[in-house]
Design a protein around this motif. Structure first.
Motif, PDB file in Angstrom:
ATOM      1  N   HIS A 293     -16.721 -15.397  82.031  1.00 49.56           N
ATOM      2  CA  HIS A 293     -15.495 -15.235  81.239  1.00 49.56           C
ATOM      3  C   HIS A 293     -15.805 -14.994  79.761  1.00 49.56           C
ATOM      4  CE1 HIS A 293     -13.148 -16.131  84.722  1.00 49.56           C
ATOM      5  NE2 HIS A 293     -13.573 -17.374  84.819  1.00 49.56           N
ATOM      6  N   ASP A 300     -10.021 -18.385  77.158  1.00 46.88           N
ATOM      7  CA  ASP A 300      -9.061 -19.374  77.648  1.00 46.88           C
ATOM      8  C   ASP A 300      -9.444 -19.873  79.040  1.00 46.88           C
ATOM      9  OD1 ASP A 300      -8.496 -16.650  78.331  1.00 46.88           O
ATOM     10  OD2 ASP A 300      -6.595 -17.306  79.200  1.00 46.88           O
ATOM     11  N   LYS A 301     -10.020 -18.990  79.867  1.00 46.22           N
ATOM     12  CA  LYS A 301     -10.426 -19.397  81.214  1.00 46.22           C
ATOM     13  C   LYS A 301     -11.632 -20.331  81.172  1.00 46.22           C
ATOM     14  CE  LYS A 301      -8.581 -15.306  83.559  1.00 46.22           C
ATOM     15  NZ  LYS A 301      -8.878 -14.156  84.439  1.00 46.22           N
ATOM     16  N   LEU A 303     -12.239 -22.513  78.760  1.00 43.51           N
ATOM     17  CA  LEU A 303     -11.747 -23.814  78.319  1.00 43.51           C
ATOM     18  C   LEU A 303     -10.938 -24.505  79.407  1.00 43.51           C
ATOM     19  CD1 LEU A 303     -10.766 -22.964  74.637  1.00 43.51           C
ATOM     20  CD2 LEU A 303     -12.903 -23.936  75.513  1.00 43.51           C
ATOM     21  N   ARG A 304     -10.170 -23.737  80.175  1.00 39.50           N
ATOM     22  CA  ARG A 304      -9.419 -24.347  81.279  1.00 39.50           C
ATOM     23  C   ARG A 304     -10.371 -24.908  82.336  1.00 39.50           C
ATOM     24  NH1 ARG A 304      -5.653 -19.973  80.929  1.00 39.50           N
ATOM     25  NH2 ARG A 304      -6.574 -18.972  82.769  1.00 39.50           N
ATOM     26  N   ALA A 305     -11.415 -24.147  82.629  1.00 40.50           N
ATOM     27  CA  ALA A 305     -12.386 -24.611  83.622  1.00 40.50           C
ATOM     28  C   ALA A 305     -13.123 -25.857  83.135  1.00 40.50           C
ATOM     29  CB  ALA A 305     -13.388 -23.501  83.940  1.00 40.50           C
ATOM     30  N   LYS A 307     -11.980 -28.207  81.273  1.00 35.28           N
ATOM     31  CA  LYS A 307     -11.093 -29.379  81.276  1.00 35.28           C
ATOM     32  C   LYS A 307     -10.692 -29.802  82.683  1.00 35.28           C
ATOM     33  CE  LYS A 307      -8.985 -28.355  76.794  1.00 35.28           C
ATOM     34  NZ  LYS A 307      -7.736 -27.969  76.086  1.00 35.28           N
ATOM     35  N   ARG A 308     -10.959 -28.958  83.662  1.00 33.25           N
ATOM     36  CA  ARG A 308     -10.500 -29.234  85.014  1.00 33.25           C
ATOM     37  C   ARG A 308     -11.231 -30.436  85.586  1.00 33.25           C
ATOM     38  NH1 ARG A 308     -11.487 -24.169  87.892  1.00 33.25           N
ATOM     39  NH2 ARG A 308      -9.948 -23.407  86.410  1.00 33.25           N
TER      40      ARG A 308
END
Length: 396
Positions: A293, A300-301, A303-305, A307-308
């Motif tokens: 990414h 953004d992907k 950072l989302r990953a 935090k998951r």
């Protein structure tokens, strides 16, 4: 040993021996090293001392082998100069030991070398690897000797790649592949080599090398061992990384999906093994997927990953948190923060990595570039940012 290293070791042996209150004979009895050799060492008259001998003396003196090998005049040396001795060991050799080394003796050095490598203590590696390789070169061509030598050469190739000494790294990996006694060791070497080629921007060569070897080592699924799956999976990920950077997105996606399938088939994270310098499993693959990414400009992907929540990640964090793959993933997270103009968060991540692996971080051009972006975009810098910039040699 590096130039004048034996005189240096002798001086350290003498100093530490006296601090321990030992006579030369008592040190000889405790270490198993002959009294005459200890006398020659302390007089600076024993050229080509074996690494195995230094290891025995260090154990008897209750210090690390690195303590005997480090030279005071190497402090503050330029990074390229720090690795000169290792380059010479890989490319030219540094002479023969005065005592014939043994496979058992060189094998006994591997835990110290691996510990320094896995702990990202690069200064210690610069002291340990050259002499260890010199001893390994004198072991002959038995299967066991070739395996030990290939492992040391792969570590040398990896660390030389990290510090951007690419010519020496390629020589080390060429030699490691030639010495590799089996397909698993060879596949591990090729994984490191394909990473070197990507670092050099030789994307077609990296893609072709990783793809060819992935095809060659693809195991029969019904009876594949975990190590065979790991070797195959890593080659697939390296092929994907080269494809993605070479703007071959379809092939990159295909090989990454296959690597993900292999990790799911395994179902757990393998720690570093005798054949691999890296972890392997679903978490490692997830780190590499996040790296995609960054290349695709999708911070953004990343950072989302990051935090998951993952139940398996929580259980594996202690082991993974010290792995190089984990540190590289954290740099991707820092990069994603800078891409989102979240400069404070990026510095928080870099500060955390620096606390855990300062020498490794200081050798990473990627980290310097990330912090350089922060320095350029911020009107004022906090004291912590300035300290980190100094540690990473980022110009202010």
């Amino acid at each position: 040993m590096p130039e004048h290293a034996d005189m240096h070791i002798g001086a350290r042996v003498r100093t530490i021996r006296k601090r321990r209150g030992l006579t030369q004979r008592e040190l000889a009895d405790a270490s198993g090293v002959s009294l005459s050799l200890i006398r020659q060492l302390e007089q600076g008259a024993a050229p080509g001392t074996r690494m195995e001998t230094a290891h025995k003396l260090a154990a008897a003196l209750r210090v690390t082998t690195t303590t005997l090998l480090k030279r005071d005049d190497q402090r503050g040396v330029e990074p390229a100069e720090r690795w000169r001795a290792l380059q010479l060991s890989v490319q030219l050799g540094v002479g023969s030991p005065s005592e014939p080394p043994t496979v058992k003796g060189v094998e006994a050095l591997l835990p110290s070398v691996r510990s320094a490598y896995f702990s990202n203590r690069l200064a210690d590696l610069s002291a340990l690897l050259g002499p260890a390789l010199r001893d390994a070169d004198a072991l002959g061509d038995s299967v066991v000797a070739r395996g030990v030598r290939a492992h040391l050469l792969q570590i040398a190739g990896s660390v030389l790649t990290q510090v951007r000494e690419f010519d020496a790294a390629e020589t080390a990996l060429q030699r490691a592949l030639d010495d590799a006694p089996d397909r698993l060791r060879a596949a591990a070497v090729v994984t490191t080599w394909s990473w070197l080629l990507v670092r050099q921007g030789r994307l077609q060569a990296a893609r072709e090398l990783a793809t060819r070897w992935a095809d060659d080592v693809e195991p029969r699924m019904s009876r594949a061992t975990p190590e065979e799956l790991a070797a195959w999976g890593w080659l697939l990920m390296q092929a994907s990384a080269a494809n993605l950077r070479d703007n071959r997105r379809g092939e990159a996606a295909d090989t990454m999906r296959l690597a993900q399938s292999v990790s799911v088939m395994l179902g757990r994270e393998l720690p570093r093994g005798t054949e691999r310098l890296t972890t392997w499993g679903p978490t490692t693959v997830r780190y590499k997927a996040a790296e995609r990414h960054i290349v695709l400009d999708e911070p953004d992907k990343v950072l989302r990953a990051a935090k998951r929540p993952r139940r398996t990640q929580a259980r594996q964090r202690p082991a993974l948190a010290v792995s190089t793959e984990y540190h590289r993933h954290r740099l991707d997270v820092a990069k994603a923060h800078t891409m989102m103009r979240q400069y404070g968060e990026a510095v928080d991540v870099l500060t955390d990595v620096h606390a855990n692996a300062p020498e490794w971080l200081a050798s990473q051009r990627y980290a310097q570039d990330i912090l350089g972006d922060v320095v350029q975009k911020r009107r004022t810098l906090t004291p912590r940012m300035r300290e980190l910039a100094d540690a990473l040699s980022v110009p202010l």
